[in-house]
Design an enzyme around this catalytic site. Structure first.
Site, mmCIF file in Angstrom:
data_model
loop_
_atom_site.group_PDB
_atom_site.id
_atom_site.type_symbol
_atom_site.label_atom_id
_atom_site.label_comp_id
_atom_site.label_asym_id
_atom_site.label_seq_id
_atom_site.Cartn_x
_atom_site.Cartn_y
_atom_site.Cartn_z
ATOM 1 N N TYR A 196 -4.369 4.445 8.653
ATOM 2 C CA TYR A 196 -3.300 4.935 7.766
ATOM 3 C C TYR A 196 -3.400 6.453 7.614
ATOM 4 O O TYR A 196 -2.430 7.176 7.821
ATOM 5 C CB TYR A 196 -3.417 4.228 6.409
ATOM 6 C CG TYR A 196 -2.543 4.809 5.313
ATOM 7 C CD1 TYR A 196 -1.159 4.631 5.335
ATOM 8 C CD2 TYR A 196 -3.095 5.532 4.246
ATOM 9 C CE1 TYR A 196 -0.358 5.156 4.328
ATOM 10 C CE2 TYR A 196 -2.300 6.055 3.238
ATOM 11 C CZ TYR A 196 -0.929 5.863 3.282
ATOM 12 O OH TYR A 196 -0.134 6.392 2.288
ATOM 13 N N ASP A 244 16.458 2.719 10.507
ATOM 14 C CA ASP A 244 15.078 2.739 10.994
ATOM 15 C C ASP A 244 14.759 4.191 11.361
ATOM 16 O O ASP A 244 15.341 4.735 12.299
ATOM 17 C CB ASP A 244 14.991 1.815 12.218
ATOM 18 C CG ASP A 244 13.621 1.849 12.877
ATOM 19 O OD1 ASP A 244 12.732 2.580 12.393
ATOM 20 O OD2 ASP A 244 13.444 1.135 13.889
ATOM 21 N N TYR A 303 4.594 3.308 6.504
ATOM 22 C CA TYR A 303 3.777 2.090 6.485
ATOM 23 C C TYR A 303 2.616 2.372 5.543
ATOM 24 O O TYR A 303 1.707 3.125 5.874
ATOM 25 C CB TYR A 303 3.297 1.808 7.912
ATOM 26 C CG TYR A 303 2.614 0.473 8.097
ATOM 27 C CD1 TYR A 303 2.904 -0.611 7.283
ATOM 28 C CD2 TYR A 303 1.695 0.290 9.119
ATOM 29 C CE1 TYR A 303 2.288 -1.838 7.482
ATOM 30 C CE2 TYR A 303 1.071 -0.934 9.319
ATOM 31 C CZ TYR A 303 1.374 -1.991 8.496
ATOM 32 O OH TYR A 303 0.764 -3.203 8.691
ATOM 33 N N LYS A 349 -0.727 9.238 9.018
ATOM 34 C CA LYS A 349 -0.033 10.109 8.047
ATOM 35 C C LYS A 349 -0.301 11.579 8.384
ATOM 36 O O LYS A 349 0.587 12.424 8.264
ATOM 37 C CB LYS A 349 -0.480 9.803 6.612
ATOM 38 C CG LYS A 349 -0.047 8.465 6.060
ATOM 39 C CD LYS A 349 1.448 8.287 5.936
ATOM 40 C CE LYS A 349 2.091 9.167 4.876
ATOM 41 N NZ LYS A 349 3.552 8.926 4.770
#
Ligand code: NAP
Length: 306
Positions: free
Chosen positions: A129, A40, A65, A133
């Site tokens: 998102y 992870d 993700y 990012k």
């Protein structure tokens, strides 16, 4: 970099990560891939332990993700995987003197520019998102000076889930196909992306790489409609079956996330620095469609006779 120490690929169970592992394996690069269940990236102790155990010469982060719509409803998870994870990776690799290649996206831009985005255009995300990012990029830049951030877009290939594959699936099931004329991007064939990342690895090994942030996407832009049209034309050539395509606007889809209407990337800097860059998507659609149908028990030749 010592050429005998392995390269670590994170997100090895994902679309790009798994293709990258395949490409590096074929190039006979010493390698260690980690899927999420093995490591992870947002767990500092787990990352520290893995780096200490493997002692890699380079870490490539393809974990993240990537579900743009779901991220709108789960900001905490998007932040953990797209921002916090890369921050941990950058700090831990820097502490061990390891270089980091990190994958990012064109969705860090707002899409209002009339031309393809360059590396120094202002970042202004319009989705969770994109925002997470962008934070991930910042974290990598500030924690590990030996980084290469690669912003890519619309990655497609017959072996990975992607928009062109959805178009083929819908065509095969007889559904009408709607595609947006006002969503532009730089579709990137996944095998071109993998070859370009291999060029970065080669440049790092020869000491000729320049650290920094690069766009790395297909050479020409397209709207979703243009891409769908090319895919359906190639399908018609392969199967002899025509499917109707209906033009739509991005707001017709009622998606949870806002997407930049222009997410085209200019990869000139990458090409001049690394001597390789993905080619145009339109030259790859025919091969994409052929490989897609070859991967089923439905050979192209047989389906032509239907
Ligand atoms: N595909 C594209 O067109 C595209 C375009 C632009 C940028 N990118 C960027 O490229 C990268 C890879 O994208 P992709 O398309 O390959 O996405 P993907 O198929 O969703 O793969 C991402 C992988 O990362 C794993 N992951 C998520 N959180 C993790 C964590 N905390 N620790 C370890 N692994 C974790 C996921 O595991 P689970 O499946 O278990 O969640 C998944 O296997 C992402 O950073 C994405 O933002 C992709």
């Amino acid at each position: 970099m010592s050429e005998t120490a392995p390269i670590v690929v994170l997100g090895g169970g994902g679309r790009i990560g798994s293709e990258l592992l395949g490409g590096l394996r074929r190039a006979r690069v010493p390698l260690r891939g980690f899927a999420r269940k093995e490591l992870d990236i947002a767990s500092r102790p787990a990352v520290a332990r893995a780096l200490c155990e493997v002692r890699p010469r380079l870490v490539i982060n393809a974990a993240g993700y990537s579900n743009v719509d779901e991220a709108e409803c789960d900001r905490a998870r998007a932040e953990r995987e797209n921002a916090h994870g890369p921050a941990i990776l950058a700090a831990q690799t820097a502490a061990e003197g390891i270089a980091l290649i990190h994958l990012s996206t064109s969705y860090i831009f707002n899409g209002r520019k009339g031309r393809a985005y360059c590396e120094d255009d202002p970042v202004c995300p319009i989705s969770v998102y994109g925002a997470t990012k962008a934070s991930g990029e910042d974290a990598v830049r500030s924690a590990n000076s030996r980084h290469i951030i690669l912003r890519t877009a619309g990655v497609f290939g017959a072996s990975i889930d992607c928009f062109p594959k959805t178009v083929l699936r819908m065509a095969d099931s007889g559904h009408p196909i709607y595609a947006a004329i006002d969503l532009r991007g730089s579709p990137t064939p996944v095998d071109h992306l993998v070859s370009a990342i291999l060029a970065v690895v080669g440049a790092l090994e020869s000491g000729s790489a320049r650290w920094g942030t690069y766009n790395l996407a297909g050479a020409i832009g397209a709207s979703r409609y243009e891409l769908a049209k090319a895919v359906l034309t190639a399908r018609e050539r392969a199967l002899g079956v025509r499917t109707a395509l209906i033009s739509a606007m991005r707001m017709d889809f009622g998606s949870k996330a806002r997407r930049p209407r222009n997410a085209e990337l200019d990869s000139t800097l990458f090409a001049s620095t690394f001597g390789a860059a993905p080619g145009p998507w339109n030259e790859a659609t025919e091969t994409f469609v052929e490989s897609y149908y070859r991967s089923f028990t439905l050979p192209v030749a047989r389906s032509r006779t239907r």
